[in-house]
Design a protein around this motif. Sequence first.
Motif: not given
Length: 194
Positions: A39-64
């Motif tokens: 999860c953390v590795e995925a969050m690091i990968g999504f930690d860039t600007a953009g609405a899609g990445n922000e939602l993916l990052l949030l999804g990984e946080l909820y999974t975590f």
Amino acid sequence: NHIWVGFTGTKSAEYLKCCGLDREHRTYQCAQPQRLEACVEAMIGFDTAGAGNELLLLGELYTFLGLVAQSAQSQVRRSRETGSEYVEIAAEYIRKHFQEDLTVAKLARYVGLNRSYLTTVFQNTVNMSPQQYLMRFRMERAAQMLQEGDLTVGEIARSCGYPDPLTFSKAFKRTMGATPSQYRREKGEEESDQ
């Protein structure tokens, strides 16, 4: 290995509570560390600007958080199965109510177990019965009072849940190896020798 994730939000405290985390409990050992790392590795990968990445990052946080919460719940279940949680609840009740006419039946009702199962749980967890635990706690508290203050044996007996000083003295001698008066005298002599 430690995993650290920072996040904010209006429901942060609520989510942390679900995970068994608060000001007193700031770390947690999860049963699924590899999945958390993924999860953390995925969050690091999504930690860039953009609405899609922000939602993916949030999804990984909820999974975590979901993984940590599941792990916390299974640990609570295991502690209930072994009885340690019930012993902790009962011990806390004893510490707060040892001065009262406290019986194992009252203790069992408070904890929500039948009397014989509570006794079994105590034996398995602390190698003594609830009655022995209560008596030991009362005698340790009485010993402390005998050393610290000028209360009479009768006053100490009553403050430890024994209306009859004679019954208290017998129980104290059985547990501590000396009568309350002898114990006070011996401890006083030890202090004056130092």
